[in-house]
Scaffold this motif. Structure first.
Motif, PDB file in Angstrom:
ATOM      1  N   ARG A  34       4.489  -2.418   7.449  1.00  7.31           N
ATOM      2  CA  ARG A  34       3.939  -3.761   7.311  1.00  7.31           C
ATOM      3  C   ARG A  34       3.305  -3.986   5.942  1.00  7.31           C
ATOM      4  NH1 ARG A  34       1.998  -6.104  12.160  1.00  7.31           N
ATOM      5  NH2 ARG A  34       0.872  -7.542  10.813  1.00  7.31           N
ATOM      6  N   PHE A  35       3.139  -2.937   5.168  1.00  6.49           N
ATOM      7  CA  PHE A  35       2.519  -3.070   3.846  1.00  6.49           C
ATOM      8  C   PHE A  35       3.173  -2.090   2.890  1.00  6.49           C
ATOM      9  CE2 PHE A  35      -0.065  -0.172   6.412  1.00  6.49           C
ATOM     10  CZ  PHE A  35      -0.172   0.940   5.600  1.00  6.49           C
ATOM     11  N   TRP A  36       2.921  -2.300   1.604  1.00  5.92           N
ATOM     12  CA  TRP A  36       3.509  -1.482   0.559  1.00  5.92           C
ATOM     13  C   TRP A  36       2.466  -0.510  -0.004  1.00  5.92           C
ATOM     14  CZ3 TRP A  36       4.832  -6.424   1.582  1.00  5.92           C
ATOM     15  CH2 TRP A  36       6.178  -6.799   1.536  1.00  5.92           C
ATOM     16  N   VAL A  37       2.951   0.579  -0.599  1.00  2.00           N
ATOM     17  CA  VAL A  37       2.116   1.474  -1.396  1.00  2.00           C
ATOM     18  C   VAL A  37       2.865   1.762  -2.695  1.00  2.00           C
ATOM     19  CG1 VAL A  37       1.011   2.538   0.606  1.00  2.00           C
ATOM     20  CG2 VAL A  37       3.054   3.603  -0.396  1.00  2.00           C
ATOM     21  N   ASP A  38       2.134   2.151  -3.724  1.00  5.20           N
ATOM     22  CA  ASP A  38       2.825   2.538  -4.952  1.00  5.20           C
ATOM     23  C   ASP A  38       3.220   4.012  -4.888  1.00  5.20           C
ATOM     24  OD1 ASP A  38       0.716   4.164  -5.878  1.00  5.20           O
ATOM     25  OD2 ASP A  38      -0.060   2.665  -7.256  1.00  5.20           O
ATOM     26  N   SER A  39       3.947   4.446  -5.891  1.00  4.98           N
ATOM     27  CA  SER A  39       4.534   5.793  -5.894  1.00  4.98           C
ATOM     28  C   SER A  39       3.671   6.826  -6.606  1.00  4.98           C
ATOM     29  CB  SER A  39       5.905   5.748  -6.576  1.00  4.98           C
ATOM     30  OG  SER A  39       5.775   5.374  -7.948  1.00  4.98           O
ATOM     31  N   LEU A  40       2.456   6.469  -6.965  1.00  2.00           N
ATOM     32  CA  LEU A  40       1.647   7.321  -7.842  1.00  2.00           C
ATOM     33  C   LEU A  40       0.971   8.440  -7.059  1.00  2.00           C
ATOM     34  CD1 LEU A  40       0.794   7.629 -10.802  1.00  2.00           C
ATOM     35  CD2 LEU A  40      -1.211   6.246 -10.275  1.00  2.00           C
ATOM     36  N   VAL A  41       1.731   9.491  -6.767  1.00  2.00           N
ATOM     37  CA  VAL A  41       1.206  10.617  -5.994  1.00  2.00           C
ATOM     38  C   VAL A  41       1.351  11.957  -6.707  1.00  2.00           C
ATOM     39  CG1 VAL A  41       1.486   9.463  -3.764  1.00  2.00           C
ATOM     40  CG2 VAL A  41       3.379  10.794  -4.709  1.00  2.00           C
ATOM     41  N   HIS A  42       2.099  12.000  -7.817  1.00  2.00           N
ATOM     42  CA  HIS A  42       2.146  13.173  -8.700  1.00  2.00           C
ATOM     43  C   HIS A  42       2.773  14.419  -8.075  1.00  2.00           C
ATOM     44  CE1 HIS A  42      -0.503  10.872 -11.332  1.00  2.00           C
ATOM     45  NE2 HIS A  42      -1.307  10.699 -10.303  1.00  2.00           N
ATOM     46  N   ASP A  43       3.470  14.275  -6.992  1.00  2.00           N
ATOM     47  CA  ASP A  43       4.030  15.447  -6.313  1.00  2.00           C
ATOM     48  C   ASP A  43       5.282  15.015  -5.563  1.00  2.00           C
ATOM     49  OD1 ASP A  43       3.563  18.335  -5.141  1.00  2.00           O
ATOM     50  OD2 ASP A  43       3.976  17.029  -3.417  1.00  2.00           O
ATOM     51  N   ALA A  44       6.376  15.737  -5.767  1.00  2.00           N
ATOM     52  CA  ALA A  44       7.655  15.342  -5.189  1.00  2.00           C
ATOM     53  C   ALA A  44       7.629  15.349  -3.659  1.00  2.00           C
ATOM     54  CB  ALA A  44       8.771  16.252  -5.702  1.00  2.00           C
ATOM     55  N   GLU A  45       7.052  16.402  -3.069  1.00  2.00           N
ATOM     56  CA  GLU A  45       7.027  16.475  -1.608  1.00  2.00           C
ATOM     57  C   GLU A  45       6.162  15.364  -1.023  1.00  2.00           C
ATOM     58  OE1 GLU A  45       8.814  18.183   0.580  1.00  2.00           O
ATOM     59  OE2 GLU A  45       9.926  18.831  -1.196  1.00  2.00           O
ATOM     60  N   THR A  46       5.066  15.051  -1.717  1.00  2.00           N
ATOM     61  CA  THR A  46       4.213  13.961  -1.241  1.00  2.00           C
ATOM     62  C   THR A  46       4.946  12.636  -1.307  1.00  2.00           C
ATOM     63  OG1 THR A  46       2.244  15.157  -1.989  1.00  2.00           O
ATOM     64  CG2 THR A  46       1.992  12.811  -1.549  1.00  2.00           C
ATOM     65  N   LEU A  47       5.702  12.426  -2.381  1.00  2.00           N
ATOM     66  CA  LEU A  47       6.471  11.187  -2.495  1.00  2.00           C
ATOM     67  C   LEU A  47       7.524  11.104  -1.395  1.00  2.00           C
ATOM     68  CD1 LEU A  47       7.103   8.567  -3.903  1.00  2.00           C
ATOM     69  CD2 LEU A  47       8.482   9.825  -5.579  1.00  2.00           C
ATOM     70  N   ARG A  48       8.227  12.207  -1.140  1.00  2.00           N
ATOM     71  CA  ARG A  48       9.189  12.209  -0.028  1.00  2.00           C
ATOM     72  C   ARG A  48       8.479  11.852   1.282  1.00  2.00           C
ATOM     73  NH1 ARG A  48      10.954  16.988  -2.787  1.00  2.00           N
ATOM     74  NH2 ARG A  48      13.050  16.677  -3.691  1.00  2.00           N
ATOM     75  N   GLY A  49       7.269  12.380   1.439  1.00  2.00           N
ATOM     76  CA  GLY A  49       6.522  12.145   2.669  1.00  2.00           C
ATOM     77  C   GLY A  49       6.138  10.686   2.855  1.00  2.00           C
ATOM     78  N   ILE A  50       5.690  10.036   1.790  1.00  2.00           N
ATOM     79  CA  ILE A  50       5.278   8.636   1.968  1.00  2.00           C
ATOM     80  C   ILE A  50       6.493   7.724   2.118  1.00  2.00           C
ATOM     81  CG2 ILE A  50       3.065   8.989   0.806  1.00  2.00           C
ATOM     82  CD1 ILE A  50       4.176   7.398  -1.574  1.00  2.00           C
ATOM     83  N   VAL A  51       7.618   8.098   1.517  1.00  2.00           N
ATOM     84  CA  VAL A  51       8.841   7.317   1.737  1.00  2.00           C
ATOM     85  C   VAL A  51       9.243   7.409   3.211  1.00  2.00           C
ATOM     86  CG1 VAL A  51      11.314   7.171   1.223  1.00  2.00           C
ATOM     87  CG2 VAL A  51       9.662   7.469  -0.634  1.00  2.00           C
ATOM     88  N   LYS A  52       9.164   8.607   3.771  1.00  2.00           N
ATOM     89  CA  LYS A  52       9.497   8.785   5.192  1.00  2.00           C
ATOM     90  C   LYS A  52       8.498   8.064   6.085  1.00  2.00           C
ATOM     91  CE  LYS A  52      10.319  12.371   8.680  1.00  2.00           C
ATOM     92  NZ  LYS A  52      10.357  13.840   8.947  1.00  2.00           N
ATOM     93  N   LEU A  53       7.214   8.128   5.719  1.00  2.00           N
ATOM     94  CA  LEU A  53       6.164   7.550   6.566  1.00  2.00           C
ATOM     95  C   LEU A  53       6.174   6.032   6.530  1.00  2.00           C
ATOM     96  CD1 LEU A  53       3.626   8.150   8.329  1.00  2.00           C
ATOM     97  CD2 LEU A  53       2.289   7.960   6.215  1.00  2.00           C
ATOM     98  N   PHE A  54       6.142   5.462   5.328  1.00  2.00           N
ATOM     99  CA  PHE A  54       6.004   4.017   5.191  1.00  2.00           C
ATOM    100  C   PHE A  54       7.348   3.288   5.213  1.00  2.00           C
ATOM    101  CE2 PHE A  54       2.090   5.487   2.894  1.00  2.00           C
ATOM    102  CZ  PHE A  54       1.182   4.992   3.823  1.00  2.00           C
ATOM    103  N   GLY A  55       8.423   4.007   4.883  1.00  2.00           N
ATOM    104  CA  GLY A  55       9.741   3.392   4.821  1.00  2.00           C
ATOM    105  C   GLY A  55      10.230   3.291   3.396  1.00  2.00           C
ATOM    106  N   ALA A  56      11.527   3.464   3.214  1.00  2.00           N
ATOM    107  CA  ALA A  56      12.108   3.423   1.874  1.00  2.00           C
ATOM    108  C   ALA A  56      12.018   2.049   1.247  1.00  2.00           C
ATOM    109  CB  ALA A  56      13.572   3.871   1.926  1.00  2.00           C
ATOM    110  N   ASP A  57      11.703   1.037   2.048  1.00  2.00           N
ATOM    111  CA  ASP A  57      11.558  -0.319   1.521  1.00  2.00           C
ATOM    112  C   ASP A  57      10.109  -0.702   1.270  1.00  2.00           C
ATOM    113  OD1 ASP A  57      10.867  -0.320   4.206  1.00  2.00           O
ATOM    114  OD2 ASP A  57      11.643  -2.337   4.578  1.00  2.00           O
ATOM    115  N   LYS A  58       9.179   0.260   1.410  1.00  2.00           N
ATOM    116  CA  LYS A  58       7.764  -0.071   1.274  1.00  2.00           C
ATOM    117  C   LYS A  58       7.030   0.803   0.260  1.00  2.00           C
ATOM    118  CE  LYS A  58       7.263  -3.587   4.030  1.00  2.00           C
ATOM    119  NZ  LYS A  58       8.694  -3.934   4.122  1.00  2.00           N
ATOM    120  N   VAL A  59       7.752   1.505  -0.588  1.00  2.00           N
ATOM    121  CA  VAL A  59       7.158   2.292  -1.671  1.00  2.00           C
ATOM    122  C   VAL A  59       7.705   1.744  -2.984  1.00  2.00           C
ATOM    123  CG1 VAL A  59       6.831   4.579  -2.693  1.00  2.00           C
ATOM    124  CG2 VAL A  59       6.976   4.320  -0.196  1.00  2.00           C
ATOM    125  N   ALA A  60       6.801   1.389  -3.904  1.00  2.00           N
ATOM    126  CA  ALA A  60       7.208   0.767  -5.161  1.00  2.00           C
ATOM    127  C   ALA A  60       6.630   1.542  -6.339  1.00  2.00           C
ATOM    128  CB  ALA A  60       6.738  -0.687  -5.216  1.00  2.00           C
TER     129      ALA A  60
END
Length: 338
Positions: A262-288
């Motif tokens: 229902r909301f977006w987050v940015d990609s600023l997490v500095h870690d590849a596994e963390t980025l994969r995790g938030i894409v899976k959690l929030f959705g590939a259409d909700k990370v910018a």
């Protein structure tokens, strides 16, 4: 195409607001060397060293070209929110910052998008300035802080602002500021390393538990720093909702997990596994894509982490680099075509 939703800009000179208003707490700039300045509190205390890319749109375009960034979303430096100021003074500060930002966008309207700032210490004044930002200055929306003085974003006093943003179709970017527990975190840069992620989670939880997202399903919210501590503690947050609804679900009976997507987050997490995790959690259409340009805790070359995830389909990486940002902003690729 790369659209960076998390970048900061300030004017090359700040008025002496302390002298104008008769009290302190404001930021001034000390241009002590060519293309460099110190951000100084008006009590003489040093805050941050910055370079000309923090105020010069032409320099930003040069660096965007070098980094392959087509569009930057510009918002003020959060320390300038000045929510603690008297309401009319806060409005004057916001109008000054927004007028400068509009001028910067006008220098390269195909490269920059504006997010204004509003004096949230007065909801009425904040709504009026929000309307000016969107209708007069042409901004896509506004950036706000993770709380407003002693009020969390769930406070009923702030709801009319979110209602107005939803009605206007304005994008709202929530950025941490004035970090909780800062007095206990003087060493090791802990306000930025620990306090900022906690502030973002505070903001997300407040907007969920307070029912703001439930009452305003069309409100376009994005949160800085990959959602901060929220992704890593969602299990605990959801469990608390389930086992103690008498404490957690007092204003909204809908489960926190139901708001994923229902909301977006940015990609600023500095870690590849963390980025994969938030894409899976929030959705590939909700990370910018978000870089925190031009500050050192950001991503030096915006989009590098996203581009490194070669296990993601090219179409997904394209979503993260530009398409999700444009959807949140209410813009299209055609708006930025040469």
């Amino acid at each position: 195409m790369k659209v960076d939703i998390h970048t900061h800009l300030l004017p090359p000179a700040m008025p002496r607001f302390a002298e104008r208003f008769g009290y302190g707490g404001f930021i001034a700039l000390d241009h002590h060397a060519p293309c460099r300045a110190r951000m100084m509190r008006d009590d003489g205390k040093f805050f941050r060293e910055i370079e000309s890319n923090c105020w010069d749109p032409k320099q930003r375009v040069v660096e965007c070209d070098a980094h392959g960034v087509q569009v930057q979303v510009l918002s003020t430096v959060p320390v300038l929110f000045s929510y603690w100021a008297k309401p009319q003074d806060g409005l004057e500060v916001a109008r000054f910052l927004n007028d400068h930002l509009a001028g910067a966008v006008a220098t390269a309207p195909k490269r920059f998008v504006g997010l204004g700032t509003v004096p949230l210490q007065s909801t009425d004044l904040a709504v009026k300035e929000l309307e000016r930002c969107v209708r007069t200055l042409g901004f896509a929306g506004v950036q706000i802080g993770s709380h407003v003085n002693d009020l969390n974003l769930s406070d009923p006093a702030l709801f009319p602002f979110f209602q107005a943003a939803s009605d206007l179709g304005a994008a709202v970017f929530v950025h941490p500021w004035d970090m909780m527990g800062e007095a206990k975190m003087a060493k090791y840069w802990l306000p930025w390393l620990v306090g900022m992620p906690a502030e973002v989670s505070l903001a997300i939880c407040s907007l969920i538990f307070g029912g703001v997202m439930e009452r305003l399903p069309k409100l376009r919210l994005a949160f800085a720093h990959g959602g901060g501590a929220f992704p890593g503690t969602l299990g605990r947050i959801q469990h608390g909702f389930e086992v103690r609804p008498d404490l957690v679900a007092v204003d909204n009976p809908v489960a926190p997990r139901d708001y994923l997507g229902r909301f977006w987050v940015d990609s600023l997490v500095h870690d590849a596994e963390t980025l994969r995790g938030i894409v899976k959690l929030f959705g590939a259409d909700k990370v910018a894509l978000g870089s925190d340009y031009p500050f050192p805790l950001g991503e030096e070359r915006p989009g590098t982490l996203i581009e490194s995830l070669t296990d993601l389909a090219p179409s997904v990486r394209e979503q993260l680099l530009s398409r999700n940002a444009l959807e949140w902003l209410g813009r299209s690729h055609e708006d930025f075509a040469p």
